[in-house]
Design a protein around this motif. Structure first.
Motif, short mmCIF file in Angstrom:
data_model
loop_
_atom_site.label_atom_id
_atom_site.label_comp_id
_atom_site.label_asym_id
_atom_site.label_seq_id
_atom_site.Cartn_x
_atom_site.Cartn_y
_atom_site.Cartn_z
N ASP A 104 12.47 43.64 150.82
CA ASP A 104 11.62 44.02 152.26
C ASP A 104 11.57 44.93 152.57
OD1 ASP A 104 11.08 40.83 151.60
OD2 ASP A 104 11.61 40.27 153.75
N LEU A 105 12.66 45.42 152.94
CA LEU A 105 12.43 47.10 152.64
C LEU A 105 12.43 47.51 151.90
CD1 LEU A 105 16.32 47.56 155.38
CD2 LEU A 105 14.00 47.44 155.69
N LEU A 106 12.10 47.64 150.90
CA LEU A 106 11.31 48.71 149.84
C LEU A 106 9.88 48.58 149.98
CD1 LEU A 106 13.43 48.19 146.38
CD2 LEU A 106 13.41 50.34 147.94
N GLU A 107 9.68 47.05 150.33
CA GLU A 107 8.08 47.00 150.28
C GLU A 107 7.16 47.01 151.13
OE1 GLU A 107 7.09 43.04 150.51
OE2 GLU A 107 7.86 42.76 147.92
N LEU A 108 8.29 47.41 152.80
CA LEU A 108 8.07 48.04 153.59
C LEU A 108 8.13 49.52 153.91
CD1 LEU A 108 7.17 46.58 156.32
CD2 LEU A 108 9.12 47.30 156.83
N GLU A 109 8.85 49.77 153.44
CA GLU A 109 8.60 51.50 152.88
C GLU A 109 8.65 52.59 151.55
OE1 GLU A 109 11.72 53.34 155.73
OE2 GLU A 109 10.76 52.35 156.78
N ALA A 110 7.54 51.05 150.93
CA ALA A 110 7.06 51.96 149.85
C ALA A 110 6.43 53.43 150.12
CB ALA A 110 5.97 50.78 149.19
N GLY A 111 5.99 54.08 150.43
CA GLY A 111 5.42 55.44 150.74
C GLY A 111 6.74 56.54 150.62
N LYS A 112 8.16 56.29 150.95
CA LYS A 112 9.02 57.06 151.64
C LYS A 112 9.81 57.41 150.46
CE LYS A 112 8.55 56.18 156.02
NZ LYS A 112 9.39 55.67 156.68
N ASP A 113 10.38 58.70 150.17
CA ASP A 113 11.25 59.61 149.73
C ASP A 113 12.06 58.43 149.00
OD1 ASP A 113 9.22 61.49 149.65
OD2 ASP A 113 10.78 62.33 151.09
N TRP A 114 12.72 57.81 150.49
CA TRP A 114 14.00 57.32 150.07
C TRP A 114 13.05 55.93 148.60
CZ3 TRP A 114 15.68 51.84 150.66
CH2 TRP A 114 15.09 51.63 150.96
N ALA A 115 12.44 55.77 149.29
CA ALA A 115 12.01 53.83 148.65
C ALA A 115 11.67 54.21 147.02
CB ALA A 115 11.02 53.09 149.33
N ARG A 116 10.81 55.20 146.92
CA ARG A 116 10.46 56.21 145.72
C ARG A 116 11.22 56.78 144.25
NH1 ARG A 116 6.02 58.72 148.25
NH2 ARG A 116 6.81 60.75 149.00
N GLN A 117 12.27 57.49 145.05
CA GLN A 117 13.75 57.67 144.62
C GLN A 117 14.83 56.08 143.82
OE1 GLN A 117 16.35 60.15 147.19
NE2 GLN A 117 14.97 61.44 146.99
N VAL A 118 14.61 54.90 144.74
CA VAL A 118 15.37 53.91 144.69
C VAL A 118 14.33 53.47 143.12
CG1 VAL A 118 15.83 51.16 145.74
CG2 VAL A 118 16.85 53.12 146.46
N ALA A 119 12.81 52.62 143.37
CA ALA A 119 12.30 52.68 141.93
C ALA A 119 12.15 53.34 140.95
CB ALA A 119 10.60 53.12 143.39
N LEU A 120 12.88 55.32 141.63
CA LEU A 120 12.09 55.03 140.26
C LEU A 120 13.92 55.40 139.31
CD1 LEU A 120 11.06 59.05 141.22
CD2 LEU A 120 10.04 57.37 139.60
N ALA A 121 15.47 55.16 140.40
CA ALA A 121 16.60 55.15 139.97
C ALA A 121 16.39 53.89 138.90
CB ALA A 121 17.27 54.76 140.72
N ASP A 122 15.60 52.25 139.05
CA ASP A 122 15.35 50.77 139.16
C ASP A 122 15.03 51.48 137.69
OD1 ASP A 122 16.99 50.23 140.97
OD2 ASP A 122 15.93 49.04 142.17
N GLY A 123 13.68 52.22 137.94
CA GLY A 123 13.21 51.75 136.52
C GLY A 123 13.80 52.67 135.00
N ASP A 124 14.56 53.79 135.76
CA ASP A 124 15.15 54.33 134.71
C ASP A 124 16.85 53.45 134.43
OD1 ASP A 124 13.75 56.60 135.07
OD2 ASP A 124 15.45 57.54 136.28
N ALA A 125 17.39 52.77 134.87
CA ALA A 125 18.23 51.71 134.48
C ALA A 125 17.56 50.55 133.68
CB ALA A 125 18.76 51.28 135.64
N ALA A 126 16.38 50.22 133.84
CA ALA A 126 15.96 49.40 133.31
C ALA A 126 15.62 50.06 131.76
CB ALA A 126 14.65 48.67 133.93
#
Length: 252
Positions: free
Chosen positions: A230-252
């Motif tokens: 929920d926090l990732l969805e709520l903070e989707a426009g923030k830098d930290w959330a984008r970094q988490v999404a990119l890290a998860d994408g690289d890990a996948a």
């Protein structure tokens, strides 16, 4: 600043909470599953049969912890809703709304197992007993909070509206808890007491207490898992959330 106060301030930060929750989750799931296995084995295998209900009483090891959790989670949701309404803390909004589906699940399990237990004991699947009816109202309150949250497009406005409903519904908690004392009901009174001796054999009691601990761990693990998403969805426009999404994408 006091270190404890500083830690609470840091805990309210979404990126800090996200990282902390990620570190805690494996431990919470592990402790929850281990204690669940121990409690179920103790209750279903080691505990002696009840002299009146025979082995039918063993459903208590699912029913009672679920009943306790249905009240505990609602109180947790209401407290976080109050904090969200007064101090507008984003994390409290998220925790309040993330806990609602988990509380509804425990409440449903409580009602379902109670109905299964009631058939051989009372001769009926359901009766409009004060305890059963107030627990059913609790389930509807959970549904109301979840429905109101989903009905409003703005997530933060939705969480505040749903938090207000949760606060209104908290009046039902003492009704659920004290209903067997206030009214003449079919439901038995409390046999486990915090103060004074419990009215249950110690060989039956310890697995029940272990199950109570297990449900707390499992609730915490489920809550943190949902809150992180929920926090990732709520903070989707923030830098930290984008970094988490990119890290998860690289890990996948």
């Amino acid at each position: 600043m006091n270190p404890l106060v500083l830690w609470f301030h840091k805990l309210g930060s979404p990126p800090y909470f996200y990282r902390l929750a990620g570190r805690l989750l494996p431990w919470l799931w592990g402790l929850g599953l281990i204690s669940l296995a121990v409690g179920l084995y103790g209750g279903l295998v080691l505990a002696p049969s009840d002299y009146q209900q025979s082995d039918a009483f063993r459903i208590i090891y699912v029913h009672v912890p679920s009943a306790w959790m249905s009240l505990f989670i609602y109180a947790f949701m209401a407290v976080n809703g109050f904090i969200a309404l007064i101090w507008r803390i984003k994390l409290s909004e998220t925790l309040a709304m993330a806990s609602a589906p988990i509380g509804a699940a425990f409440t449903f399990i409580c009602l379902a197992t109670g109905s299964i237990w009631g058939k051989p004991m009372w001769g009926t699947w359901w009766t409009w007993d004060a305890r059963l009816t107030s627990e059913l109202v609790l389930l509807f309150l959970y549904f109301g909070v979840m429905g109101l949250y989903q009905a409003i497009e703005d997530r933060r406005q939705a969480s505040r509206a749903a938090a207000f409903l949760a606060l209104v519904g908290i009046v039902n908690l003492p009704i659920v808890h004290f209903s067997v004392n206030w009214w003449n009901t079919l439901h038995q009174g409390s046999t486990v007491r915090l103060f004074g001796p419990s009215l249950i054999d110690s060989r039956m009691l310890w697995p029940l207490l272990v199950m109570a601990v297990a449900t707390k761990f499992l609730f915490a693990a489920s809550l943190l898992s949902r809150a992180r998403v929920d926090l990732l969805e709520l903070e989707a426009g923030k830098d930290w959330a984008r970094q988490v999404a990119l890290a998860d994408g690289d890990a996948a």
